[in-house]
Design an enzyme around this catalytic site. Structure first.
Site, PDB file in Angstrom:
ATOM      1  N   ASP A 186     -11.078 -48.682  90.068  1.00  0.00           N
ATOM      2  CA  ASP A 186     -10.783 -49.946  90.751  1.00  0.00           C
ATOM      3  C   ASP A 186     -10.335 -49.701  92.186  1.00  0.00           C
ATOM      4  OD1 ASP A 186     -11.314 -51.206  88.364  1.00  0.00           O
ATOM      5  OD2 ASP A 186      -9.215 -51.313  87.752  1.00  0.00           O
TER       6      ASP A 186
ATOM      7  N   TYR B 299     -13.444 -58.975  89.832  1.00  0.00           N
ATOM      8  CA  TYR B 299     -12.223 -58.232  89.529  1.00  0.00           C
ATOM      9  C   TYR B 299     -11.007 -59.159  89.545  1.00  0.00           C
ATOM     10  CZ  TYR B 299      -8.972 -54.309  89.551  1.00  0.00           C
ATOM     11  OH  TYR B 299      -7.982 -53.406  89.232  1.00  0.00           O
TER      12      TYR B 299
END
Length: 896
Positions: free
Chosen positions: A82, A305
């Site tokens: 991420d 996300y």
């Protein structure tokens, strides 16, 4: 992962790193030569630029081994974690552990779609070491904070308590709100309401002015019950008299009509924080649950996300939202120019997008309903609506306020009503944001549809009623409003709010009453200690400033070592954590955990919870009386009046359930300090029984007898001879008022023999232990799902439970953590996982780790203190058993 593999094709092998592979070491993993240094205490070399001592976890070792095998045939390594601090740190740790000999690139993506994955491969970058530094600083900071401050709480408040940089500030917010509620003084006021009719339709009106003076509303009073401005405060008699006068008048005239146009703009797309708030308000999801569902939606490729504080949308997303709004609501649904949003926070990570449906064309909730579970469907629907609405046109409305005048006696009373009509709904066609409870909501006039009116019109007034009101304190925080408060104050990161709230609930600092968060008295003690001895660490502004500094490190504007040095060792403007901890002075634990409620009653927070210690004013030297506090009584409800009510309440008598069918003894149900229970008594003990209520009455006093002197053999023999009555706790589902004789007999029969295992020949018993119901066969125990199974489970079901592998494949003999030798016993200290949970042991003394405290939180110093406290208490007293005395044998006569 399968989706990404499919998008990349056969030329790539996609493997998961499964989160962090390395972390700060446990003490058992520290080399012997470092254990007496700061590395041995914190896994951080304090004296050498706060260098962390990392080790790979067991799972991490397996992951690294698998990745190294895969790397042997690879010609390039792409790190695709991420794009936030945690993700960047995970990528860096992978790089450190793998030491690849092939080129390494960093790829990032915000949604798992084919276009996004291909674009990420084509637009790689270098690892951002500033982000890594920020994450590492945060990890070190939290370790220093928690491991230096938590032991103080353990010693002075209660074992199992802990402190945390964001956790403690969150607890203080909840406690501060409860303090405001406790200090609040309610004020009462009255007004008059009525129905007004022009034709057959009526609408509600409320008294607003009397003889030109404004009538008091709740917002006109402060928290002490005093007025903040000059208004007319009606009492009940005045309001009733006015209502009678208005009823007598029967009519009112329209004195004014005021119309104002208004515009409402749509809300920005979701950030992590606003998603948690709306999921709480509209879907009743906890912050943790909302993030878990959002994670699943992201992994399945339905949303972007979900850890972001950016409100911006990509050009692709803006186009998709406008396209869908036009398709569903018409061409006027969107403005001529796209709407652009920018986060107000200076620390917002604008590289991310807001949370939105993935792809260049949004999928409607109905089109994917078969691919999602119920919670995923509900959350996706919320995200989709919010995103589409964010690009839609403003809503336009017109609010009309009408004022009516009526002659009430010799005064003019003015009544008002408001109505809002939307002339163009705009974004409201798609989405309406929820709202938190606010003070003064009760005073707000209901929005209603008003008839066509003109100044001078005469209306009939009817159903006139005087109504009383009382001001209310600020509402308690909910998860949604606490998340909002934390974000507004700049405390913590939105991605951590869910875990923080989950932690303070799990550790009993806070409980939920409906949606409201209610602090425990334990939380009051924790906050008080921190405020008095660690004021900086729990100061809202200081905590927010730390977050700003971490963001500055992430941007490369601040250096990690310099910042940690100032935080820990201090500087000209900051004392430093180490100096505070080393100069705490004496802390009176008893005083810290006490709060005077009345002149004679003091709240104490003990090992088993809060209670009132009541001193008899006529015998102040006598032992104080203990009065239990109901578990469901919130701190703001423990007023002096309530405390006196608890003190004055008669002690409930024992209720007789009946006679035990086998022993013939009476069975009574009692409510003790540690919960309700049933007890079997000797027939002569209960005395008489009130036939109407079943209450045990006090037995008649026995005639005086000669008593054995205390400490004599006769006294000891009498004590040993007294049989100990059988007792059994009620199940959580049972109450003192409803338990019956049949159930009580079953409870007293525990532990119950379920049956013999045909293979081993061992008896299986059902037992209720300190940590819940379980089955036992020899030394092998298995947890039961409910207490009711203790009474109901039969042998086939028990054998089926034993046929299953033992939960978690526990290895009771393996240590969860290992420290150096205890200074008293000289034996190594270990944390083990036992039948009743984790415990600390040196091989001689065992101490159970309190519920709510994690084994990972136990340091060597804490473990030593736990063992010392247990030794100081001495061994637990052995349970006395009553044995039937052996029959005396008549000695044989000697033969002559």
């Amino acid at each position: 992962m399968k989706s990404i593999q499919g998008y990349l094709g056969d030329g790539y092998e996609v493997l998961s790193s499964v989160g962090h592979i390395r972390d700060l070491a446990d003490r058992r993993d520290i080399p012997a030569e470092l254990k007496k240094t700061s590395v041995g205490k914190y896994s951080i070399d304090i004296e050498n630029e706060f260098a962390p001592y990392y080790v790979e976890s067991e799972r991490g070792k397996k992951t690294v081994a698998e990745l190294k095998r895969a790397l042997r045939g690879a010609d390039e390594l792409l790190l695709a974690t991420d794009e936030d601090r945690e993700g960047e740190a995970i990528a860096w740790h992978l790089l450190e552990a793998l030491k690849p000999k092939v080129p390494v690139k960093r790829m990032v993506f915000h949604e798992i779609t084919q276009d996004a994955i291909r674009a990420a491969v084509d637009n790689t970058r270098e690892l951002d070491l500033d982000l890594v530094d920020a994450q590492e600083t945060r990890r070190i900071l939290d370790r220093l904070y928690g491991w230096d401050v938590s032991p103080v709480l353990w010693m002075k408040v209660q074992q199992g308590t802990s402190a945390g940089r964001v956790q403690s500030a969150a607890i203080r917010l909840v406690v501060d709100r409860e303090r405001e509620r406790m200090a609040f003084v309610s004020a009462s006021y009255w007004d008059v309401e009525a129905q007004a009719s022009k034709t057959s339709d009526s609408f509600g009106v409320k008294l607003s002015r009397l003889a030109g003076a404004q009538i008091a509303r709740g917002s006109d009073f402060d928290d002490t019950g005093s007025l903040k401005k000059a208004v007319v405060v009606l009492d009940e008699a005045q309001a009733a008299e006015l209502a009678t006068q208005v009823t007598a008048a029967g009519e009112a005239s329209v004195s004014s009509l005021e119309s104002k146009p208004g515009t409402r703009r749509p809300y920005a797309p979701f950030t992590t924080s606003t998603l948690q708030q709306e999921a709480g308000r509209k879907l009743s999801m906890s912050a943790k649950h909302a993030m878990s569902v959002a994670q699943r939606l992201y992994e399945k490729g339905f949303i972007t996300y979900m850890r972001t504080d950016s409100q911006s949308l990509s050009a692709q997303a803006i186009g998709a939202a406008r396209e869908q709004a036009v398709q569903l609501y018409g061409k006027d649904a969107v403005p001529l120019q796209p709407r652009l949003y920018k986060s107000k926070s200076k620390n917002a990570q604008e590289a991310h997008e807001a949370i939105r449906p993935s792809g260049e064309h949004f999928r409607t909730p109905s089109s994917i309903s078969g691919q999602l579970d119920r919670d995923e469907q509900r959350l996706y629907d919320l995200i989709w609506k919010r995103t589409v609405a964010s690009q839609m046109s403003d809503a336009k409305y017109e609010t009309t306020t009408v004022t009516l005048e009526v002659k009430a006696g010799d005064r003019i009373a003015e009544f008002t009503a408001s109505g809002t009509v939307y002339t163009f709904k705009g974004f409201l066609e798609a989405y309406e944001e929820g709202s938190d409870e606010k003070r003064g909501d009760a005073d707000k006039a209901d929005d209603q549809l008003l008839p066509q009116l003109a100044v001078g019109d005469t209306l009939r007034l009817h159903d006139v009623e005087a109504k009383g009101h009382a001001t209310n304190p600020k509402p308690r925080y909910t998860e949604a409003s606490l998340v909002k408060a934390l974000e507004e104050r700049g405390i913590g990161r939105p991605s951590t709010f869910a875990s923080i709230i989950d932690t303070i609930i799990a550790r009993t600092y806070v409980s939920k009453r409906g949606q409201a968060l209610v602090p425990s008295w334990l939380a009051f003690s924790v906050v008080r200690l921190l405020e008095e001895h660690f004021p900086d660490l729990i100061d809202y502004d200081f905590t927010a400033a730390m977050e700003d500094d971490l963001d500055a490190i992430a941007r490369g504007e601040q250096r990690r070592v310099e910042w940690l040095t100032e935080f820990y060792f201090g500087s000209e403007g900051h004392v430093g954590l180490r100096n505070v901890v080393e100069n705490l002075g004496e802390i009176d634990a008893r005083e810290l955990n006490s709060r005077p409620i009345t002149d004679t009653a003091t709240l104490r927070i003990g090992r088993y919870g809060p209670y009132l210690e009541v001193v008899d004013p006529e015998a102040p030297e006598a032992k104080p009386r203990i009065v239990n506090i109901p578990e469901d009584l919130a701190p703001d409800e423990l007023t002096p009046a309530k405390a006196q009510e608890l003190v004055d309440a008669p002690v409930a008598g024992d209720r007789v359930l009946g006679t035990h069918p086998e022993s013939g003894k009476l069975i009574v149900v009692k409510d003790g300090r540690y919960g309700p229970y049933v007890q079997e008594l000797e027939p002569e003990e209960p005395g008489t029984v009130d036939e109407a209520t079943g209450e045990v009455l006090e037995a008649a006093p026995e005639p005086p007898k000669k008593r054995a002197a205390k400490g004599t053999k006769a006294a000891a023999a009498k004590k040993d001879a007294a049989p100990k009555p059988r007792t059994a706790s009620l199940f959580k589902s049972m109450t003192v008022d409803t338990v019956d004789l049949e159930t009580a007999v079953k409870l007293l029969s525990l532990p119950r023999e379920v049956g013999v295992d045909p293979e081993s020949g061992e008896m299986i018993t059902a037992q209720n232990g300190r940590y819940g119901p379980y089955l036992k066969k020899g030394t092998d125990s298995r947890t039961l799902d409910s207490e009711q199974q203790l009474l109901d489970i039969e042998l086939p079901a028990a054998l089926e439970i034993y046929a299953q592998p033992k939960y978690g494949a526990r290895r009771a003999s393996s240590a969860l953590a290992e420290f150096e030798a205890d200074p008293v016993s000289g034996k190594p200290i270990r944390i083990r996982d036992g039948r009743f949970g984790a415990y600390v042991t040196d091989g001689e003394t065992n101490v159970t780790i309190p519920r709510g405290q994690m084994p990972a939180d136990i340091t060597y110093e804490i473990a030593v203190q736990m063992l010392a406290d247990k030794r100081a208490k001495g061994p637990a007293p052995k349970r006395a058993t009553t044995r039937k005395p052996a029959a005396r044998k008549t000695p044989a006569k000697k033969s002559s």
